[in-house]
Design a protein around this motif. Structure first.
Motif, PDB file in Angstrom:
ATOM      1  N   THR A 198       0.832  -1.194   0.000  1.00 36.84           N
ATOM      2  CA  THR A 198       0.000   0.000   0.000  1.00 36.84           C
ATOM      3  C   THR A 198       0.875   1.255   0.000  1.00 36.84           C
ATOM      4  OG1 THR A 198      -0.105  -0.020   2.424  1.00 36.84           O
ATOM      5  CG2 THR A 198      -1.904  -1.101   1.228  1.00 36.84           C
ATOM      6  N   ASP A 200       1.753   4.462   1.828  1.00 38.10           N
ATOM      7  CA  ASP A 200       1.643   4.811   3.237  1.00 38.10           C
ATOM      8  C   ASP A 200       2.183   6.220   3.477  1.00 38.10           C
ATOM      9  OD1 ASP A 200       0.860   2.142   3.518  1.00 38.10           O
ATOM     10  OD2 ASP A 200       2.913   1.499   3.962  1.00 38.10           O
ATOM     11  N   ARG A 225      -1.944   3.977   6.501  1.00 36.01           N
ATOM     12  CA  ARG A 225      -2.043   3.155   5.291  1.00 36.01           C
ATOM     13  C   ARG A 225      -3.213   3.606   4.428  1.00 36.01           C
ATOM     14  NH1 ARG A 225       2.826   0.481   6.504  1.00 36.01           N
ATOM     15  NH2 ARG A 225       2.735  -0.113   8.709  1.00 36.01           N
ATOM     16  N   PHE A 226      -2.987   3.668   3.121  1.00 41.68           N
ATOM     17  CA  PHE A 226      -4.045   4.029   2.182  1.00 41.68           C
ATOM     18  C   PHE A 226      -4.650   2.767   1.565  1.00 41.68           C
ATOM     19  CE2 PHE A 226      -1.550   8.128   1.551  1.00 41.68           C
ATOM     20  CZ  PHE A 226      -2.386   8.851   2.393  1.00 41.68           C
ATOM     21  N   ASP A 227      -5.941   2.560   1.787  1.00 42.46           N
ATOM     22  CA  ASP A 227      -6.692   1.479   1.149  1.00 42.46           C
ATOM     23  C   ASP A 227      -6.070   0.117   1.485  1.00 42.46           C
ATOM     24  OD1 ASP A 227      -8.741   0.411  -0.272  1.00 42.46           O
ATOM     25  OD2 ASP A 227      -8.124   1.172  -2.224  1.00 42.46           O
ATOM     26  N   ARG A 228      -6.408  -0.912   0.711  1.00 48.10           N
ATOM     27  CA  ARG A 228      -5.865  -2.258   0.896  1.00 48.10           C
ATOM     28  C   ARG A 228      -5.057  -2.646  -0.338  1.00 48.10           C
ATOM     29  NH1 ARG A 228     -10.888  -5.769   3.578  1.00 48.10           N
ATOM     30  NH2 ARG A 228     -11.351  -4.300   5.278  1.00 48.10           N
ATOM     31  N   ASN A 229      -4.194  -3.643  -0.149  1.00 42.70           N
ATOM     32  CA  ASN A 229      -3.349  -4.069  -1.263  1.00 42.70           C
ATOM     33  C   ASN A 229      -4.066  -5.108  -2.125  1.00 42.70           C
ATOM     34  OD1 ASN A 229      -3.038  -6.597   0.084  1.00 42.70           O
ATOM     35  ND2 ASN A 229      -1.346  -5.745   1.284  1.00 42.70           N
ATOM     36  N   ASP A 232      -6.098  -7.828  -0.512  1.00 40.43           N
ATOM     37  CA  ASP A 232      -7.242  -7.396   0.283  1.00 40.43           C
ATOM     38  C   ASP A 232      -6.933  -7.202   1.769  1.00 40.43           C
ATOM     39  OD1 ASP A 232      -9.875  -6.518   0.317  1.00 40.43           O
ATOM     40  OD2 ASP A 232     -10.636  -8.453   0.989  1.00 40.43           O
ATOM     41  N   SER A 234      -4.381  -4.488   4.596  1.00 41.03           N
ATOM     42  CA  SER A 234      -3.369  -3.464   4.810  1.00 41.03           C
ATOM     43  C   SER A 234      -2.812  -3.631   6.208  1.00 41.03           C
ATOM     44  CB  SER A 234      -3.952  -2.057   4.636  1.00 41.03           C
ATOM     45  OG  SER A 234      -4.949  -1.807   5.602  1.00 41.03           O
ATOM     46  N   ASN A 268      -5.706  -4.775   8.788  1.00 44.23           N
ATOM     47  CA  ASN A 268      -7.057  -4.512   8.312  1.00 44.23           C
ATOM     48  C   ASN A 268      -7.344  -5.395   7.100  1.00 44.23           C
ATOM     49  OD1 ASN A 268      -9.561  -3.273   7.870  1.00 44.23           O
ATOM     50  ND2 ASN A 268      -8.643  -1.715   6.538  1.00 44.23           N
TER      51      ASN A 268
END
Length: 343
Positions: A198, A200, A225-229, A232, A234, A268
């Protein structure tokens, strides 16, 4: 989180106090304690046109299991419903960095790292017998790019901001053979992956002060952290407060003591390729926690001669308190040393 906000407000208020003092004597990096303990990054800035190259090596060791703040055996880990539990995990990191003074207020920073992970694990079979095996992973991690912004330098005190962006260049598909997958390789659990996957954001405030023979500092830092990788999940957000004190013996060497309060949130989401009941490290409930760490170290600085502006730093750190979420390896000693050279 409320306490961290209060600390940030207090640091900003400190700027006003420093500005109000009519004194032109500056905080200086040109002494052995002009840099923080070597494990602390983003602790200082540079003047316009200045360049600094750095190399750091960090070895962190983890061994034995904790459930919360209590030690448990691997047998108890198995009894909690996991077929596999970790025994130990040494981690080695090689970090290369460069800093460039774009202006007297703005310093640009970049860092790349190479990580090597090893983990010994124990598997309990249906018969009740146990067997041990090992997995490993290595590779280049995420690249960090950013800047430091100097608010003020006066009265031998200084305050600057840290703004970094972590770019997900590290691998998320580290694989190895396990007794359950042999002869094929399978994707390894979260702690054995090299990157975050992600983008970050790393934000911080750094306060510095010094007298003729002493220096001190505090660094408040948060990673978001931005969003999920692509798998699915982070990694959890990370918050830390580092404070240190150093004594300058002479123009060449200083000794330091450091304390750190660290909080890491749980992962997450979840990687669908991992079975959370197979091994503790694949269960996101067993991630994050609260830690208090302490470290002792020294810095050596060459003020003149052929090796002028070369620094060497070393620090030994140890957890003073730890309360991980769920069942995790107990963190042990961390050794960090590094070289820095300024132009």
């Amino acid at each position: 989180m409320k306490n961290i906000v209060k600390i940030a407000v207090a640091l900003f208020a400190m700027v006003q106090t420093i500005y109000a003092q009519k004194n032109t004597e500056l905080w200086s990096a040109g002494r052995p304690d002009g840099h923080a303990p070597i494990s602390v990054m983003g602790d200082h800035y540079h003047g316009k046109g200045d360049v600094m190259f750095s190399y750091r090596y960090m070895r962190m060791n983890m061994e034995g299991l904790l459930q919360g703040s209590s030690e448990i055996s691997n047998a108890q880990g198995h009894d909690s419903g996991y077929m596999v539990t970790p025994l130990n995990m040494p981690m080695d990191m090689h970090m290369l960095g460069v800093m460039y003074g774009l202006t007297d207020k703005i310093t640009l920073v970049a860092m790349a790292m190479y990580t090597q992970n090893e983990m010994d694990l124990q598997m309990r079979m249906m018969s009740g017998m146990t067997t041990q095996f090992s997995t490993s992973s290595s590779g280049f991690g995420d690249v960090k790019l950013g800047m430091l912004y100097k608010f003020v330098n006066a009265k031998r005190q200084s305050l600057h901001a840290i703004v970094n962006l972590s770019i997900p260049t590290g691998a998320l598909e580290a694989e190895d053979v396990t007794p359950m997958s042999a002869p094929n390789k399978i994707q390894l659990p979260y702690p054995m992956q090299i990157g975050s996957g992600t983008y970050d954001l790393d934000l911080g405030l750094n306060y510095l002060g010094q007298t003729d023979n002493y220096s001190w500092g505090s660094q408040l830092r948060g990673t978001y952290r931005f969003d999920r990788n692509e798998f699915d999940y982070s990694l959890g957000n990370r918050y830390s407060l580092n404070s240190w004190f150093a004594y300058k013996v002479n123009d060449w060497i200083s000794f330091s003591a450091r304390g750190e309060v660290l909080a890491e949130e749980r992962i997450n989401g979840a990687n669908p390729n991992l079975n959370p009941m197979m091994v503790t490290t694949a269960d996101t409930a067993n991630s994050g926690g609260k830690y208090i760490n302490g470290g002792l170290g020294f810095n050596v600085y060459v003020p003149k001669g052929s090796f002028k502006n070369v620094r060497f730093g070393l620090e030994y750190a140890q957890p003073l308190y730890q309360e991980p979420n769920g069942i995790q390896l107990e963190r042990r000693e961390t050794l960090t040393f590094g070289l820095q050279y300024s132009l």
